[in-house]
Structure formats: C-alpha cells, structure tokens
Design a protein around this motif. Structure first.
Motif, PDB file in Angstrom:
ATOM      1  N   GLY A 167       0.789  -1.222   0.000  1.00 45.98           N
ATOM      2  CA  GLY A 167       0.000   0.000   0.000  1.00 45.98           C
ATOM      3  C   GLY A 167       0.817   1.265   0.000  1.00 45.98           C
ATOM      4  N   ARG A 168       2.097   1.169   0.353  1.00 47.64           N
ATOM      5  CA  ARG A 168       2.967   2.330   0.334  1.00 47.64           C
ATOM      6  C   ARG A 168       3.776   2.338  -0.967  1.00 47.64           C
ATOM      7  N   THR A 169       3.881   3.481  -1.620  1.00 47.80           N
ATOM      8  CA  THR A 169       4.750   3.603  -2.786  1.00 47.80           C
ATOM      9  C   THR A 169       6.176   3.793  -2.306  1.00 47.80           C
ATOM     10  N   THR A 170       7.053   2.866  -2.672  1.00 47.79           N
ATOM     11  CA  THR A 170       8.434   2.898  -2.203  1.00 47.79           C
ATOM     12  C   THR A 170       9.387   2.916  -3.386  1.00 47.79           C
ATOM     13  N   VAL A 171      10.329   3.865  -3.345  1.00 46.13           N
ATOM     14  CA  VAL A 171      11.389   3.953  -4.349  1.00 46.13           C
ATOM     15  C   VAL A 171      12.674   3.461  -3.702  1.00 46.13           C
ATOM     16  N   LEU A 172      13.290   2.448  -4.265  1.00 44.86           N
ATOM     17  CA  LEU A 172      14.587   1.956  -3.809  1.00 44.86           C
ATOM     18  C   LEU A 172      15.647   2.588  -4.701  1.00 44.86           C
ATOM     19  N   ASP A 173      16.459   3.465  -4.128  1.00 42.37           N
ATOM     20  CA  ASP A 173      17.519   4.134  -4.884  1.00 42.37           C
ATOM     21  C   ASP A 173      18.849   3.519  -4.485  1.00 42.37           C
ATOM     22  N   LEU A 174      19.548   2.945  -5.452  1.00 44.22           N
ATOM     23  CA  LEU A 174      20.752   2.173  -5.163  1.00 44.22           C
ATOM     24  C   LEU A 174      21.986   3.049  -5.120  1.00 44.22           C
ATOM     25  N   LEU A 175      22.798   2.818  -4.098  1.00 49.63           N
ATOM     26  CA  LEU A 175      24.098   3.456  -3.961  1.00 49.63           C
ATOM     27  C   LEU A 175      25.125   2.512  -4.582  1.00 49.63           C
ATOM     28  N   ASP A 176      26.085   2.044  -3.811  1.00 45.84           N
ATOM     29  CA  ASP A 176      27.001   1.017  -4.318  1.00 45.84           C
ATOM     30  C   ASP A 176      26.317  -0.351  -4.291  1.00 45.84           C
ATOM     31  N   ASP A 177      26.943  -1.308  -4.951  1.00 48.89           N
ATOM     32  CA  ASP A 177      26.485  -2.693  -4.890  1.00 48.89           C
ATOM     33  C   ASP A 177      27.104  -3.320  -3.644  1.00 48.89           C
ATOM     34  N   TRP A 178      26.315  -3.405  -2.599  1.00 54.06           N
ATOM     35  CA  TRP A 178      26.841  -3.909  -1.335  1.00 54.06           C
ATOM     36  C   TRP A 178      27.154  -5.397  -1.397  1.00 54.06           C
ATOM     37  N   SER A 179      26.634  -6.103  -2.383  1.00 52.66           N
ATOM     38  CA  SER A 179      26.894  -7.537  -2.466  1.00 52.66           C
ATOM     39  C   SER A 179      28.330  -7.819  -2.905  1.00 52.66           C
ATOM     40  N   VAL A 180      29.033  -6.812  -3.440  1.00 48.10           N
ATOM     41  CA  VAL A 180      30.443  -6.989  -3.810  1.00 48.10           C
ATOM     42  C   VAL A 180      31.332  -5.999  -3.075  1.00 48.10           C
ATOM     43  N   HIS A 181      30.764  -5.176  -2.233  1.00 49.17           N
ATOM     44  CA  HIS A 181      31.536  -4.162  -1.515  1.00 49.17           C
ATOM     45  C   HIS A 181      32.343  -4.835  -0.408  1.00 49.17           C
ATOM     46  N   HIS A 182      33.637  -4.500  -0.335  1.00 55.55           N
ATOM     47  CA  HIS A 182      34.502  -5.147   0.653  1.00 55.55           C
ATOM     48  C   HIS A 182      34.040  -4.894   2.082  1.00 55.55           C
ATOM     49  N   ALA A 183      33.396  -3.741   2.339  1.00 56.51           N
ATOM     50  CA  ALA A 183      32.969  -3.416   3.696  1.00 56.51           C
ATOM     51  C   ALA A 183      31.886  -4.356   4.210  1.00 56.51           C
ATOM     52  N   PHE A 184      31.174  -5.031   3.303  1.00 53.15           N
ATOM     53  CA  PHE A 184      30.082  -5.918   3.700  1.00 53.15           C
ATOM     54  C   PHE A 184      30.436  -7.400   3.483  1.00 53.15           C
ATOM     55  N   ALA A 185      31.725  -7.664   3.272  1.00 55.64           N
ATOM     56  CA  ALA A 185      32.129  -9.034   2.946  1.00 55.64           C
ATOM     57  C   ALA A 185      31.732 -10.022   4.040  1.00 55.64           C
ATOM     58  N   GLY A 186      31.800  -9.609   5.303  1.00 52.21           N
ATOM     59  CA  GLY A 186      31.503 -10.525   6.405  1.00 52.21           C
ATOM     60  C   GLY A 186      30.034 -10.837   6.586  1.00 52.21           C
ATOM     61  N   ILE A 187      29.154 -10.057   5.936  1.00 51.59           N
ATOM     62  CA  ILE A 187      27.710 -10.295   6.073  1.00 51.59           C
ATOM     63  C   ILE A 187      27.068 -10.442   4.692  1.00 51.59           C
ATOM     64  N   ARG A 188      27.804 -11.039   3.774  1.00 52.43           N
ATOM     65  CA  ARG A 188      27.333 -11.143   2.392  1.00 52.43           C
ATOM     66  C   ARG A 188      25.966 -11.818   2.300  1.00 52.43           C
ATOM     67  N   ALA A 189      25.745 -12.876   3.063  1.00 56.07           N
ATOM     68  CA  ALA A 189      24.457 -13.576   2.994  1.00 56.07           C
ATOM     69  C   ALA A 189      23.320 -12.680   3.464  1.00 56.07           C
ATOM     70  N   ASP A 190      23.579 -11.876   4.482  1.00 57.27           N
ATOM     71  CA  ASP A 190      22.551 -10.945   4.970  1.00 57.27           C
ATOM     72  C   ASP A 190      22.248  -9.862   3.943  1.00 57.27           C
ATOM     73  N   VAL A 191      23.290  -9.389   3.250  1.00 59.89           N
ATOM     74  CA  VAL A 191      23.086  -8.394   2.200  1.00 59.89           C
ATOM     75  C   VAL A 191      22.191  -8.958   1.101  1.00 59.89           C
ATOM     76  N   GLU A 192      22.463 -10.184   0.697  1.00 60.30           N
ATOM     77  CA  GLU A 192      21.654 -10.819  -0.350  1.00 60.30           C
ATOM     78  C   GLU A 192      20.199 -10.951   0.100  1.00 60.30           C
ATOM     79  N   ARG A 193      20.002 -11.311   1.365  1.00 57.21           N
ATOM     80  CA  ARG A 193      18.653 -11.473   1.897  1.00 57.21           C
ATOM     81  C   ARG A 193      17.915 -10.124   1.908  1.00 57.21           C
ATOM     82  N   ALA A 194      18.632  -9.071   2.307  1.00 62.35           N
ATOM     83  CA  ALA A 194      18.020  -7.747   2.344  1.00 62.35           C
ATOM     84  C   ALA A 194      17.669  -7.269   0.942  1.00 62.35           C
TER      85      ALA A 194
END
Length: 400
Positions: free
Chosen positions: A142-169
C-alpha cells in the motif's frame, strides 16, 4: 522498538544509508544526503521529509552528539531545510567482535510508524529496512516505495563478512519496491540480477552553484583527491605515481578507512593528508587544487576486496563544477556523463600526464564548464519524487 509520536504526516519518508548524524557531522555530501536535501526543498511547503535514520545504540548516540559540529544550514542545527529527523535509538549494542552485523541487528529497532503515515511514500537507500518489523517497514503493501541504489553492497569489501545478509536484504527490497533507480552501470546490473529489468539509471551529479572556478593554488602543481581513503583506491599505483613526480604536491582530503593506507601515504614528503573535511568547506579546498584526481581501482571486485563496487563517482562532477581538469582511471561511466575536461587514463599513465602539466606550469589553467542540467541534483530528486508520488514509471522523467 519505539513508535514515532503522532504528528502530521510528512510528504515523504526517507531512509538513508546511515542517517541524520552522518549528515550533520560530515555535511550533506553523499548521494542520499544530496537527494534528501532536494526532497526537503521540493516538499517543504507540504510536510517536508521525515528522515528515519538507521537505529543507533543510546550510549553511542550520546557520545557521538558530543563530537558533532553542525554548520548553519537549512532551519538550524545542521539540518537541511524541509527535513525533520526521526529519533531512532535502541538499547541494543553492537557486537564489538562483528560490528558489521549491526546492519541486520538494527533492522528490528526501526521505529514504528503512526497509522496515518501508512500511505506516505518512502525513498529508501538502506536495503536492510526491508527486513524491519511490519509496523516499521517502509516496504509494506500500500505504500509507494522507491529503492535508490548506492554502491552494490553484495560486492563491496565493507560488507564481505555479512554477504548472505546483504543478499537477503536485497531480495526482500527488490521484491517489494515499486520503483528502482540506480546510480551507475554496476547497480543497474545488481537490480537486473534480482529481476528488476524496470530499473532506471540515474547517475550522480552535483549542485554547481556551490562551486566556482576561482584558483587559489600556490606552490608546486597541486593534485587533489577528496573522498574516503581505502580499498577503492589503488594504493600501489598511487605510490608509484607520487614517487615518479616528486615535484608535484598531492593532497588527500578524507577519512582513512583502512589503516594500511595511512603509513605509506603519510611517509611521502610530497603528500599532505588533511583528514576529513566538512562538505561546507570543500568548495574552498578545491580552489587550492590544480587537478582533481580519481585514482580508483578499475574492474569488478567479484566479491573480493578491492575493485569497483558498482557506483558512480560524485567527486568528478564537483571537480568539474570548480573548473578543475580531472584525471581519472577508466572506472565505469567516467566518459559517458556529459562532462568535458576529463582525462581518462590507466593509473600507470597518470605520472606522465601530470609531468606534462608540471613542465608547462606549475599552474594548470582552470577549465570552466557548464554542468549539464541532467547532471545536477534537482532533476534527479524530481524524478524520484515523481515516482514516489505515484507516477507509473520514472523513465520519462529520467530521460528529460
């Protein structure tokens, strides 16, 4: 989790990557910050923007408040005009052994939204909000939501330790977003990987009126870099370039994110490390440069540290708005944004180009440029706002 007290609904909800604390401390310098600023300007007369920050532990928030210095901006206290911060604290604490896990742990601490805010459209930069509890989740039906992408966190080194969580999100966010916009070719590819072929490429930009092409450079030829200092930069290539041009001064303005970068750079006699610079002070800093530098790594990281992370580079637009000639590595999009005055070379060719400028200098003449309208922040914010307000697709607006 707490609930936002009842108050008149805003025109738009905004869920930035971090939140108001970052905006105030650093200045409105990131993509989400620039767009929040403009959304505030565009909607200030009809409720403005409620900025729902990523939840912070109460203890850390109190400590951070003592360090924050907000300049005069908008309606006071370093808060952009037309925007209204939403309190987002929690008694939870991050695990000091795994701080990145806070991205997932904090999702359940987002504040609940009042019932009469349910139809307020949302612009989201933090995909982990898609994992929030139903009453707090901006992606509710019911809410109109725009997802605006910054970097690709699935390949960003800063998120390497939580890659599975990033994919889930990402999976949850892409499945529920009404519209998806992306800042670069890499984030377009990310959206398509999750089945969003309707993604709209909406590259970064700048507010050219904040800059001028006056030069205050002095001394040796000065090459300047403004941005975070970490694995997106090609340290070995940078060191080789600096050593090859000892008569050139190199200035780095930004926080050092990776400790392995500080000592090699600080040890070089022709390098100045300024530390972080508030965004309000960046225009004056750019006047002291002769050349704007983008010595980024090139190519996909493929999930490993280093390499490009899918985004667009804001500093290139800002360098050109200040009349600086730009010397950049061939990162995605560097030669297709409608900007002139940009020299694109592999990093091992930068020393020769700088040497040529030095021998004919030491000053390099400013190259004033008219930044294309579609490379400024306002039309990008208007595109996102049109989508959030119920436009069937932002494609037509983005193509203007």
């Amino acid at each position: 989790m707490h609930t936002i007290p009842a108050k008149p609904p805003p025109a738009v909800l905004a869920y930035p990557m971090h939140g108001q604390g970052k905006f105030t401390t650093e200045g409105y310098r990131t993509r989400d910050a620039h767009l929040v600023e403009w959304l505030g300007r565009l909607t200030g007369g009809r409720g403005g923007v409620a900025v729902v920050s990523r939840p912070e532990p109460v203890v850390l928030r109190a400590a951070g408040a003592l360090r924050r210095v907000g300049g005069p901006r908008g309606d006071g206290g370093g808060v952009a005009a037309g925007t209204h911060p939403v309190e987002t604290t929690t008694w939870r604490l991050p695990d000091p052994r795994d701080r990145r896990r806070w991205w997932t742990r904090s999702a359940d601490a987002y504040p609940g939204l009042p019932d009469d805010w349910r139809d307020v459209p949302a612009v989201v930069w933090n995909p982990f909000t898609a994992l929030a509890l139903p009453r707090s989740n901006p992606f509710v039906t019911g809410r109109t939501t725009v997802l605006d992408l910054l970097d690709d966190w699935s390949v960003h080194h800063a998120f390497a330790g939580i890659r599975a969580d990033v994919e889930r999100a990402y999976s949850a966010a892409f499945a529920s977003a009404c519209h998806v916009t992306a800042n670069g070719e890499g984030t377009v590819a990310l959206a398509r990987r999750f089945g969003r072929d309707d993604v709209v490429l909406l590259p970064n930009g700048c507010d050219p009126e904040r800059f001028d092409d006056t030069s205050a450079a002095s001394g040796p030829l000065t090459v300047g870099y403004v941005g975070k200092i970490g694995r997106r930069l090609d340290l070995d290539g940078i060191i080789d370039c600096i050593e090859a041009e000892p008569e050139v001064g190199f200035v780095f303005a930004g926080p050092v994110l990776d400790r392995g970068y500080r000592r090699p750079l600080a040890s070089m006699p022709n390098v100045t490390l300024l530390g972080d610079v508030h965004y309000d002070d960046v225009p004056a800093l750019l006047r002291s440069f002769d050349v704007g530098w983008v010595p980024h790594r090139v190519g996909s990281s493929g999930g490993s540290p280093g390499g490009e992370v899918g985004g667009d580079i804001i500093k290139t637009y800002e360098y050109r708005a200040a009349g600086l000639p730009v010397l950049t590595t061939p990162v995605d999009g560097c030669d297709s944004r409608g900007l002139d005055g940009v020299t694109v070379l592999p990093l091992d060719g930068h020393a020769a180009r700088l040497g040529g400028w030095r021998r004919s200098g030491p000053r390099v003449a400013r190259r004033p440029s008219v930044i294309p309208h579609d490379a400024t922040w306002r039309p990008k914010a208007e595109t996102i706002l049109a989508a959030a307000s119920g436009s069937p697709s932002p494609v037509a607006e983005a193509a203007r």
